[in-house]
Design a protein around this motif. Structure first.
Motif, short mmCIF file in Angstrom:
data_model
loop_
_atom_site.label_atom_id
_atom_site.label_comp_id
_atom_site.label_asym_id
_atom_site.label_seq_id
_atom_site.Cartn_x
_atom_site.Cartn_y
_atom_site.Cartn_z
N ALA A 10 -3.08 -6.07 -8.25
CA ALA A 10 -3.33 -7.11 -7.25
C ALA A 10 -2.11 -8.00 -7.05
O ALA A 10 -1.79 -8.39 -5.92
N LEU A 11 -1.41 -8.33 -8.13
CA LEU A 11 -0.20 -9.15 -8.01
C LEU A 11 0.89 -8.41 -7.25
O LEU A 11 1.56 -8.99 -6.38
N ILE A 12 1.07 -7.14 -7.57
CA ILE A 12 2.09 -6.34 -6.88
C ILE A 12 1.75 -6.19 -5.40
O ILE A 12 2.62 -6.32 -4.53
N THR A 13 0.49 -5.94 -5.11
CA THR A 13 0.06 -5.79 -3.72
C THR A 13 0.22 -7.11 -2.95
O THR A 13 0.71 -7.11 -1.82
N ALA A 14 -0.19 -8.22 -3.56
CA ALA A 14 -0.04 -9.52 -2.89
C ALA A 14 1.42 -9.83 -2.62
O ALA A 14 1.77 -10.32 -1.54
N THR A 15 2.28 -9.54 -3.59
CA THR A 15 3.71 -9.76 -3.41
C THR A 15 4.24 -8.92 -2.26
O THR A 15 4.97 -9.41 -1.39
N ALA A 16 3.89 -7.65 -2.26
CA ALA A 16 4.34 -6.76 -1.19
C ALA A 16 3.82 -7.22 0.16
O ALA A 16 4.55 -7.17 1.17
N LEU A 17 2.58 -7.70 0.21
CA LEU A 17 2.01 -8.19 1.46
C LEU A 17 2.79 -9.41 1.96
O LEU A 17 3.14 -9.49 3.13
N VAL A 18 3.05 -10.35 1.08
CA VAL A 18 3.83 -11.54 1.46
C VAL A 18 5.19 -11.12 2.02
O VAL A 18 5.66 -11.66 3.03
N ASN A 19 5.81 -10.13 1.38
CA ASN A 19 7.15 -9.71 1.81
C ASN A 19 7.17 -8.90 3.10
O ASN A 19 8.24 -8.60 3.62
N THR A 20 6.00 -8.56 3.64
CA THR A 20 5.99 -7.86 4.93
C THR A 20 6.26 -8.83 6.08
O THR A 20 6.48 -8.38 7.21
N ALA A 21 6.21 -10.11 5.81
CA ALA A 21 6.48 -11.11 6.85
C ALA A 21 7.80 -11.80 6.53
O ALA A 21 7.95 -12.39 5.46
N GLY A 22 8.71 -11.73 7.43
CA GLY A 22 9.98 -12.41 7.23
C GLY A 22 10.43 -13.04 8.52
O GLY A 22 9.88 -12.77 9.60
N PRO A 23 11.43 -13.89 8.44
CA PRO A 23 11.90 -14.57 9.65
C PRO A 23 12.47 -13.61 10.70
O PRO A 23 12.40 -13.88 11.88
N ASN A 24 12.97 -12.48 10.25
CA ASN A 24 13.61 -11.54 11.17
C ASN A 24 12.97 -10.16 11.18
O ASN A 24 13.56 -9.23 11.72
N HIS A 25 11.81 -10.02 10.56
CA HIS A 25 11.17 -8.69 10.55
C HIS A 25 9.66 -8.81 10.44
O HIS A 25 9.14 -9.79 9.92
N GLU A 26 8.99 -7.81 10.94
CA GLU A 26 7.54 -7.69 10.81
C GLU A 26 7.28 -6.37 10.12
O GLU A 26 7.47 -5.31 10.70
N GLY A 27 6.86 -6.45 8.86
CA GLY A 27 6.63 -5.24 8.08
C GLY A 27 5.30 -4.56 8.37
O GLY A 27 5.08 -3.44 7.92
N LEU A 28 4.44 -5.25 9.11
CA LEU A 28 3.16 -4.65 9.52
C LEU A 28 3.07 -4.72 11.05
O LEU A 28 2.27 -5.49 11.60
N PRO A 29 3.86 -3.93 11.75
CA PRO A 29 3.90 -4.02 13.21
C PRO A 29 2.64 -3.49 13.90
O PRO A 29 2.36 -3.86 15.03
N ASP A 30 1.90 -2.62 13.22
CA ASP A 30 0.72 -2.02 13.85
C ASP A 30 -0.26 -1.56 12.79
O ASP A 30 0.01 -1.64 11.59
N ALA A 31 -1.41 -1.08 13.26
CA ALA A 31 -2.47 -0.65 12.35
C ALA A 31 -2.03 0.53 11.48
O ALA A 31 -2.45 0.64 10.32
#
Length: 180
Positions: A10-31
């Motif tokens: 859960a910690l690793i997944t939450a960290t990875a989820l947080v890191n999908t959002a950045g000022p210059n990138h969208e790590g989850l662009p679509d479904a």
């Protein structure tokens, strides 16, 4: 292992989820990207593959990111707020050949709800163990990623080997150029 398997995941997944959002990138662009993320992190249960679900998961990221910048009392407030909002009721469960572990919402609850509650439960374990300092920001000056340091000696400094390698190369080049 420092924490239980489900807490680590859960910690690793939450960290990875947080890191999908950045000022210059969208790590989850679509479904489809969300589906790939869930597969990578072996996140099971209901997954609708809709734009609404994607929006709700994206909306969770800023709240989780706050955990990395908060003091203990603020983290507790965030965790308790997430657990209350999603009406968490912890229960032991086993599925998919996994040993017994805690789920605090049903497996058919909305994806963002399950992600929020699992992150909150794992963070609660860090608070209870006095280990919130394991939640860190990358030391690379040009990186805004967060990570969870699960090493025994709490020595991790970078979000991945890429940032660590860039710092090492920069230091090496500085030493080389300083030679006569």
């Amino acid at each position: 292992m420092l924490f239980t398997h489900d807490t680590n995941c859960a910690l690793i997944t939450a960290t990875a989820l947080v890191n999908t959002a950045g000022p210059n990138h969208e790590g989850l662009p679509d479904a489809a990207a969300l589906a790939a993320f869930l597969a990578t992190h072996a996140f099971t249960g209901r997954h609708e593959r809709t734009q609404a679900e994607l929006r709700s998961v994206r909306a969770l990221r800023p709240r989780l990111r706050q955990i990395w910048d908060a003091d203990t009392d603020e983290v507790v407030s965030i965790v308790n707020g997430l657990l209350r909002k999603h009406r968490a009721l912890p229960q032991l469960i086993t599925h998919d050949d996994e040993p017994y572990h805690l789920h605090a919402v049903p497996r058919d609850a909305p994806l963002a709800t399950r992600m929020a509650v699992e992150a909150a439960m794992a963070t609660a374990d860090l608070v209870r163990a006095g280990e919130l300092r394991r939640l860190r920001r990358c030391d690379h000056p040009d990186c805004d990623n967060v990570f969870v340091d699960l090493s025994k000696n709490r020595s991790r400094r970078f979000c991945d080997t890429g940032c660590g390698n860039r710092v090492a190369v920069t230091a090496y080049r500085a030493r080389r150029s300083a030679r006569p």
